[in-house]
Design a protein around this motif. Structure first.
Motif, mmCIF file in Angstrom:
data_model
loop_
_atom_site.group_PDB
_atom_site.id
_atom_site.type_symbol
_atom_site.label_atom_id
_atom_site.label_comp_id
_atom_site.label_asym_id
_atom_site.label_seq_id
_atom_site.Cartn_x
_atom_site.Cartn_y
_atom_site.Cartn_z
ATOM 1 N N SER A 236 0.836 -1.207 0.000
ATOM 2 C CA SER A 236 0.000 0.000 0.000
ATOM 3 C C SER A 236 0.868 1.253 0.000
ATOM 4 O O SER A 236 0.535 2.235 -0.670
ATOM 5 C CB SER A 236 -0.982 0.001 1.172
ATOM 6 O OG SER A 236 -0.327 0.082 2.409
ATOM 7 N N SER A 237 1.991 1.227 0.692
ATOM 8 C CA SER A 237 2.920 2.368 0.664
ATOM 9 C C SER A 237 3.462 2.578 -0.745
ATOM 10 O O SER A 237 3.553 3.719 -1.219
ATOM 11 C CB SER A 237 4.076 2.149 1.637
ATOM 12 O OG SER A 237 3.625 2.199 2.959
ATOM 13 N N LEU A 238 3.826 1.499 -1.409
ATOM 14 C CA LEU A 238 4.336 1.586 -2.775
ATOM 15 C C LEU A 238 3.273 2.161 -3.709
ATOM 16 O O LEU A 238 3.549 3.061 -4.505
ATOM 17 C CB LEU A 238 4.785 0.212 -3.264
ATOM 18 C CG LEU A 238 5.269 0.142 -4.711
ATOM 19 C CD1 LEU A 238 6.572 0.923 -4.874
ATOM 20 C CD2 LEU A 238 5.452 -1.299 -5.138
ATOM 21 N N VAL A 239 2.060 1.665 -3.608
ATOM 22 C CA VAL A 239 0.962 2.120 -4.469
ATOM 23 C C VAL A 239 0.687 3.607 -4.241
ATOM 24 O O VAL A 239 0.552 4.381 -5.192
ATOM 25 C CB VAL A 239 -0.307 1.259 -4.217
ATOM 26 C CG1 VAL A 239 -1.547 1.900 -4.809
ATOM 27 C CG2 VAL A 239 -0.105 -0.147 -4.772
ATOM 28 N N ARG A 240 0.636 4.015 -2.986
ATOM 29 C CA ARG A 240 0.390 5.431 -2.679
ATOM 30 C C ARG A 240 1.550 6.311 -3.133
ATOM 31 O O ARG A 240 1.341 7.451 -3.554
ATOM 32 C CB ARG A 240 0.140 5.616 -1.184
ATOM 33 C CG ARG A 240 -1.230 5.094 -0.743
ATOM 34 C CD ARG A 240 -1.587 5.522 0.673
ATOM 35 N NE ARG A 240 -0.509 5.388 1.629
ATOM 36 C CZ ARG A 240 -0.214 4.296 2.325
ATOM 37 N NH1 ARG A 240 -0.934 3.210 2.167
ATOM 38 N NH2 ARG A 240 0.783 4.275 3.178
ATOM 39 N N SER A 241 2.771 5.780 -3.115
ATOM 40 C CA SER A 241 3.936 6.585 -3.501
ATOM 41 C C SER A 241 3.919 6.976 -4.975
ATOM 42 O O SER A 241 4.567 7.933 -5.368
ATOM 43 C CB SER A 241 5.239 5.842 -3.180
ATOM 44 O OG SER A 241 5.494 4.817 -4.130
ATOM 45 N N ILE A 242 3.152 6.229 -5.786
ATOM 46 C CA ILE A 242 3.060 6.585 -7.212
ATOM 47 C C ILE A 242 1.736 7.287 -7.533
ATOM 48 O O ILE A 242 1.371 7.437 -8.698
ATOM 49 C CB ILE A 242 3.298 5.354 -8.126
ATOM 50 C CG1 ILE A 242 2.298 4.242 -7.851
ATOM 51 C CG2 ILE A 242 4.732 4.867 -8.004
ATOM 52 C CD1 ILE A 242 2.376 3.088 -8.834
ATOM 53 N N GLY A 243 1.037 7.704 -6.486
ATOM 54 C CA GLY A 243 -0.136 8.538 -6.670
ATOM 55 C C GLY A 243 -1.462 7.823 -6.826
ATOM 56 O O GLY A 243 -2.458 8.439 -7.197
ATOM 57 N N TYR A 244 -1.513 6.537 -6.536
ATOM 58 C CA TYR A 244 -2.747 5.784 -6.652
ATOM 59 C C TYR A 244 -3.383 5.626 -5.270
ATOM 60 O O TYR A 244 -2.709 5.723 -4.243
ATOM 61 C CB TYR A 244 -2.504 4.392 -7.244
ATOM 62 C CG TYR A 244 -1.880 4.383 -8.622
ATOM 63 C CD1 TYR A 244 -1.947 5.486 -9.481
ATOM 64 C CD2 TYR A 244 -1.224 3.263 -9.085
ATOM 65 C CE1 TYR A 244 -1.375 5.462 -10.747
ATOM 66 C CE2 TYR A 244 -0.655 3.228 -10.356
ATOM 67 C CZ TYR A 244 -0.736 4.336 -11.168
ATOM 68 O OH TYR A 244 -0.169 4.313 -12.426
ATOM 69 N N VAL A 245 -4.666 5.330 -5.250
ATOM 70 C CA VAL A 245 -5.376 5.030 -4.023
ATOM 71 C C VAL A 245 -5.177 3.547 -3.722
ATOM 72 O O VAL A 245 -5.329 2.711 -4.614
ATOM 73 C CB VAL A 245 -6.882 5.340 -4.173
ATOM 74 C CG1 VAL A 245 -7.654 4.902 -2.938
ATOM 75 C CG2 VAL A 245 -7.100 6.815 -4.465
ATOM 76 N N ALA A 246 -4.832 3.229 -2.471
ATOM 77 C CA ALA A 246 -4.635 1.833 -2.074
ATOM 78 C C ALA A 246 -5.728 1.423 -1.088
ATOM 79 O O ALA A 246 -5.952 2.101 -0.086
ATOM 80 C CB ALA A 246 -3.265 1.650 -1.430
ATOM 81 N N LEU A 247 -6.405 0.326 -1.406
ATOM 82 C CA LEU A 247 -7.365 -0.277 -0.493
ATOM 83 C C LEU A 247 -6.793 -1.621 -0.072
ATOM 84 O O LEU A 247 -6.388 -2.407 -0.938
ATOM 85 C CB LEU A 247 -8.714 -0.505 -1.184
ATOM 86 C CG LEU A 247 -9.417 0.706 -1.785
ATOM 87 C CD1 LEU A 247 -10.689 0.272 -2.519
ATOM 88 C CD2 LEU A 247 -9.744 1.716 -0.699
#
Length: 120
Positions: free
Chosen positions: A21-32
């Motif tokens: 989730s940290s990786l996903v958020r770091s590229i500007g996406y929403v993580a669920l």
């Protein structure tokens, strides 16, 4: 207006959920994040999920393969990245047959996962 990509992550390991989730958020996406396939399938708005990342082997519940079947039975087509730490050719073949968009070996290569997400 551009809509943000929503990436759902399903894994029974809280450390994997946190890292991905940290990786996903770091590229500007929403993580669920979801600790089980059952919890993901119970989510009220699966139609907004752009990409699904799911572990294959989750003890005591629905596997990543069964999750793929559940999505198909609901007529949902979500590009899915299946991942596992216990990979062999039979598992890779079953992932392809289940309709997985991509298959990755754990630990997941961050750059390869980012590339997959950007292609989705």
């Amino acid at each position: 207006m551009l809509q943000q990509k929503v990436v759902a992550i399903v894994d029974d390991d809280s450390a994997v959920l946190s890292a991905l989730s940290s990786l996903v958020r770091s590229i500007g996406y929403v993580a669920l994040t979801f600790s089980s396939a059952e919890a993901f399938l119970a989510h009220p708005d699966l139609s907004n999920v752009t990409v699904l990342i799911s572990d294959i082997q989750m003890p005591g519940g629905i596997s990543g393969f069964e999750l793929q079947e559940g999505l198909r039975s609901r007529h949902l087509s979500i590009p899915t990245v299946l991942m596992t730490g216990l990979s062999d050719e039979a598992i890779r073949e079953r992932a392809r047959e289940s309709g997985a968009w991509k298959f990755m070996q754990k630990p997941v290569d961050s750059d390869a996962l980012i590339e997959c997400l950007e292609m989705a």
